[in-house]
Design a protein around this motif. Structure first.
Motif, short mmCIF file in Angstrom:
data_model
loop_
_atom_site.label_atom_id
_atom_site.label_comp_id
_atom_site.label_asym_id
_atom_site.label_seq_id
_atom_site.Cartn_x
_atom_site.Cartn_y
_atom_site.Cartn_z
N PRO A 1 1.02 -1.31 0.13
CA PRO A 1 0.10 -0.02 -0.16
C PRO A 1 0.92 1.34 0.16
CG PRO A 1 -0.77 -1.52 1.64
CD PRO A 1 0.54 -1.99 1.20
N ASN A 2 0.61 2.13 -0.92
CA ASN A 2 1.38 3.25 -1.09
C ASN A 2 0.65 4.60 -1.11
OD1 ASN A 2 4.07 4.19 -0.96
ND2 ASN A 2 4.25 4.41 -3.16
N ASN A 3 -0.43 4.67 -0.71
CA ASN A 3 -1.28 5.89 -0.60
C ASN A 3 -0.88 6.80 0.28
OD1 ASN A 3 -3.04 5.02 -2.96
ND2 ASN A 3 -4.33 3.43 -1.36
N PRO A 4 -1.30 8.04 0.34
CA PRO A 4 -0.84 9.02 1.42
C PRO A 4 -1.02 8.63 2.80
CG PRO A 4 -1.96 10.10 -0.60
CD PRO A 4 -2.16 8.83 -0.71
N GLY A 5 -2.15 8.35 2.90
CA GLY A 5 -2.53 7.76 4.43
C GLY A 5 -1.60 6.38 5.09
N ASP A 6 -1.03 5.85 4.04
CA ASP A 6 -0.38 4.28 4.46
C ASP A 6 0.86 4.71 5.05
OD1 ASP A 6 -2.69 2.69 3.15
OD2 ASP A 6 -1.63 3.28 1.22
N PRO A 7 1.36 3.54 5.84
CA PRO A 7 2.57 3.74 6.57
C PRO A 7 3.82 3.87 5.56
CG PRO A 7 1.23 1.91 7.10
CD PRO A 7 0.63 2.34 6.15
N LEU A 8 4.12 3.66 4.69
CA LEU A 8 5.25 3.94 3.82
C LEU A 8 5.37 5.31 3.31
CD1 LEU A 8 5.70 0.83 1.38
CD2 LEU A 8 6.58 1.10 3.88
N PRO A 9 4.57 5.99 2.88
CA PRO A 9 4.60 7.58 2.56
C PRO A 9 4.58 8.22 4.00
CG PRO A 9 2.60 6.67 1.74
CD PRO A 9 3.31 5.30 2.28
N GLN A 10 3.73 7.65 5.12
CA GLN A 10 3.51 8.65 6.03
C GLN A 10 4.93 8.71 6.85
OE1 GLN A 10 0.93 6.55 8.76
NE2 GLN A 10 -0.44 8.60 8.94
N TYR A 11 5.81 7.59 6.93
CA TYR A 11 7.02 7.75 7.44
C TYR A 11 8.19 8.02 6.41
CZ TYR A 11 4.85 5.83 11.76
OH TYR A 11 4.10 5.51 12.60
N ASP A 12 7.72 8.54 5.29
CA ASP A 12 8.66 8.96 4.20
C ASP A 12 9.85 7.96 3.77
OD1 ASP A 12 9.86 10.69 2.47
OD2 ASP A 12 11.40 11.38 3.89
N ILE A 13 8.88 6.61 3.74
CA ILE A 13 9.84 5.38 3.27
C ILE A 13 9.61 5.48 1.72
CG2 ILE A 13 10.08 3.04 3.34
CD1 ILE A 13 8.92 3.19 6.07
N GLN A 14 10.91 5.74 0.85
CA GLN A 14 10.88 5.77 -0.58
C GLN A 14 11.63 4.50 -0.85
OE1 GLN A 14 12.19 9.53 -1.73
NE2 GLN A 14 10.69 10.77 -0.65
N LYS B 1 12.08 -1.64 10.15
CA LYS B 1 11.08 -2.17 10.90
C LYS B 1 9.65 -2.00 10.36
CE LYS B 1 13.55 -2.54 15.16
NZ LYS B 1 13.35 -2.16 16.69
N ILE B 2 9.24 -0.77 9.83
CA ILE B 2 8.11 -0.33 9.48
C ILE B 2 8.02 -1.08 7.96
CG2 ILE B 2 6.56 1.65 8.37
CD1 ILE B 2 7.07 1.72 11.46
N LEU B 3 8.77 -1.17 7.13
CA LEU B 3 8.78 -1.82 5.92
C LEU B 3 8.43 -3.31 6.03
CD1 LEU B 3 9.05 -2.11 2.81
CD2 LEU B 3 11.33 -2.15 3.13
N GLU B 4 9.17 -4.00 7.17
CA GLU B 4 9.13 -5.30 7.46
C GLU B 4 7.44 -5.52 7.69
OE1 GLU B 4 11.54 -7.56 10.00
OE2 GLU B 4 13.51 -6.26 9.22
N LYS B 5 7.14 -4.71 8.74
CA LYS B 5 5.45 -4.77 9.08
C LYS B 5 4.65 -4.90 7.86
CE LYS B 5 5.32 -3.02 13.84
NZ LYS B 5 4.86 -1.95 14.53
N GLU B 6 4.91 -4.00 6.97
CA GLU B 6 4.07 -3.65 5.72
C GLU B 6 4.23 -5.35 4.81
OE1 GLU B 6 1.69 -1.36 5.24
OE2 GLU B 6 2.16 -1.29 7.14
N ILE B 7 5.49 -5.62 4.80
CA ILE B 7 5.56 -6.99 4.00
C ILE B 7 5.09 -8.02 4.72
CG2 ILE B 7 7.47 -8.40 3.16
CD1 ILE B 7 9.27 -6.20 3.14
N TYR B 8 5.07 -8.25 6.10
CA TYR B 8 4.22 -9.14 6.62
C TYR B 8 2.84 -9.25 6.53
CZ TYR B 8 8.47 -11.20 9.04
OH TYR B 8 9.72 -11.75 9.29
N ARG B 9 2.41 -7.89 6.53
CA ARG B 9 0.96 -7.66 6.38
C ARG B 9 0.37 -8.03 5.07
NH1 ARG B 9 0.90 -2.85 8.41
NH2 ARG B 9 0.06 -3.56 10.64
#
Length: 482
Positions: free
Chosen positions: A72-85, A131-139
């Motif tokens: 998920p990469n919409n504005p409200g999702d964790p990756l963009p929220q934590y500026d993970i590019q 850690k955030i990215l790992e969480k998203e991959i597991y999800r």
């Protein structure tokens, strides 16, 4: 008719499942071929990536790039929220396949590798972002990998707390759990015992305690067929709970692996009557206690359905008891690193082992074993009685380099025409003339070509020279050797 074509292509592609380059060519033929071959190709990828570090960075990058497109990469999702590019090669159009559904095997190792690979350590807050990215991959995996049957749990993360985890883990059949790395191992397994109930193949690595959670997890499984237990060095632990649950589950067990052998009570062998595949490894010669007890209980045990036996660092007399108490159905025997505590007694025990195999294994197809330098001629019994032997890999004890020419004569006279492969380790000493005579005899009998493989380490190259290689090459050209 179209369905028939699809089914035939599926059968053909399935035979090519281990040939990545050919499968890749198949997906380029047309749409129908592509739709049939893609799931097989990705299924193969998922099995290969149990250890991603075996592969070049470019291949890992391509795989991780595709997986990233499902995050998920919409504005409200964790990756963009934590500026993970993520350094992606952006695909603008929708992907043609639901690739995540093709993963049948998942290991947490490649998930950690993917986060390390995509987020450079020089990035600000890289550790936290990983850690955030790992969480998203597991999800993503737990929600989208609907056909996963194999899971290797090698993380401290409490994955059972994820939403939809119950649905994901309840479908597993194969489960590998690293006991030592998980700080709440017993609790984690106890939680999983309420979710996973259809595990047929269970492997526990680095077990170091008689944990109630592990016992509960094993007990919950309704049709456990394969159990592998790998303990770590803790001789003070008494695995009484494990012993009881193994005995309780033994009726359905077809495959059992134990390492080190002497860390658990030998009483368990009395319950393994239905075992077909047995692997006993004593993990080097570090654990020499308890062989008297093993002799006692193996003398009372019975393995009437045994087809596959693999041992490492066991005394020959212990292996003899297993073979003598089998039902004559053993197809494969792999005996590695037998113990050499007493050289004189070893030769006698090794002779008894050869006799046990020749007298109790008439259906034997594959044999790997060490033969004492005084016992090479005793192999005549195996050659006479094991008439279906296809693969033979022999090593010999390290003190003496036996005259291999006499053994080659014995092979050419006695060995069945079913032989497809003969391998031998260092210490065997074949003369050039003896080797040439053996191949000539094989050729004169019009026997089928077979593989002839030598395994010499650098310290024994004087026993096998370039002249030996030339002889082998000549007979390979003549079609005597494959």
């Amino acid at each position: 008719m179209a369905q028939l074509v699809d089914d035939v292509l599926l059968l053909i592609f399935n035979e090519l499942r281990d040939d990545i380059s050919t499968l890749h060519s198949c997906i380029l033929v047309n749409t129908m071929w592509c739709h049939i071959a893609i799931p097989l190709l990705w299924k193969h990828f998922s099995s290969l990536f149990e250890n991603p570090y075996n592969f070049e960075p470019e291949l890992r990058k391509k795989l991780y790039n595709v997986i990233s497109h499902f995050l998920p990469n919409n504005p409200g999702d964790p990756l963009p929220q934590y500026d993970i590019q993520l350094p992606l090669n952006r695909i603008t159009k929708k992907l043609s396949f639901e690739y995540m559904s093709f993963f049948t095997r998942i290991t947490t190792i490649w998930i950690e590798d993917m986060s390390d690979f995509l987020i450079n350590n020089e990035v600000e807050d890289s550790k936290y972002k990983k850690k955030i990215l790992e969480k998203e991959i597991y999800r993503l995996i737990i929600n989208r990998c609907k056909n996963t049957k194999y899971f290797h749990w090698n993380t401290k993360k409490k994955l059972y707390k994820y939403s939809n985890a119950e649905c994901f883990f309840s479908k597993l059949n194969f489960f590998l759990f690293n006991f030592k790395i998980n700080f709440a191992n017993s609790k984690t397994l106890h939680k999983l015992s309420g979710i996973c109930k259809d595990i047929t193949n269970l492997e526990i690595v680095d077990c170091n305690e008689d944990a109630p959670g592990l016992v509960s997890f094993i007990e919950t499984q309704k049709n456990l067929q394969s159990l592998s237990l790998y303990f770590i060095d803790n001789e003070k632990v008494e695995y009484n709970k494990l012993k009881k649950i193994i005995k309780k589950k033994a009726a359905t067990l077809k495959k059992f692996t134990l390492q080190p052998v002497t860390l658990i009570s030998p009483r368990i062998v009395l319950s393994l009557e239905n075992i077909q595949y047995l692997t006993l490894d004593n993990d080097g010669d570090l654990y020499e206690r308890g062989w008297r007890k093993w002799t006692k209980y193996l003398g009372m045990a019975s393995f009437p359905h045994l087809k596959y036996l693999e041992t490492a660092y066991l005394p020959n007399n212990i292996i003899c008891l297993i073979i003598e108490n089998s039902g004559g159905h053993i197809l494969e025997i792999y005996i590695r690193f037998p113990l050499h505590s007493d050289s004189n007694n070893y030769q006698s025990q090794n002779k008894n082992l050869i006799l046990a195999i020749s007298n109790n294994c008439p259906k034997l197809i594959n044999l790997t074993m060490e033969v004492g330098h005084k016992n090479l001629r005793k192999m005549k019994g195996i050659f006479s009685n094991c008439m279906q032997l296809e693969k033979l890999f022999l090593t010999t004890d390290s003190n003496v380099s036996p005259n291999g020419d006499k053994f080659l004569v014995l092979m050419s006279k006695m060995l069945s025409t079913t032989l497809k492969e003969f391998s031998f380790g260092d210490k065997f000493n074949f003369s050039l003339e003896g080797l040439r005579t053996f191949f000539e005899n094989w050729k004169s009998e019009n026997r089928s070509p077979f593989k002839f493989i030598h395994h010499y380490d650098d310290g024994m190259v004087y026993l096998w020279t370039s002249d030996h290689d030339i002889i082998v090459g000549n007979y390979k050209n003549e079609g005597v050797i494959r």
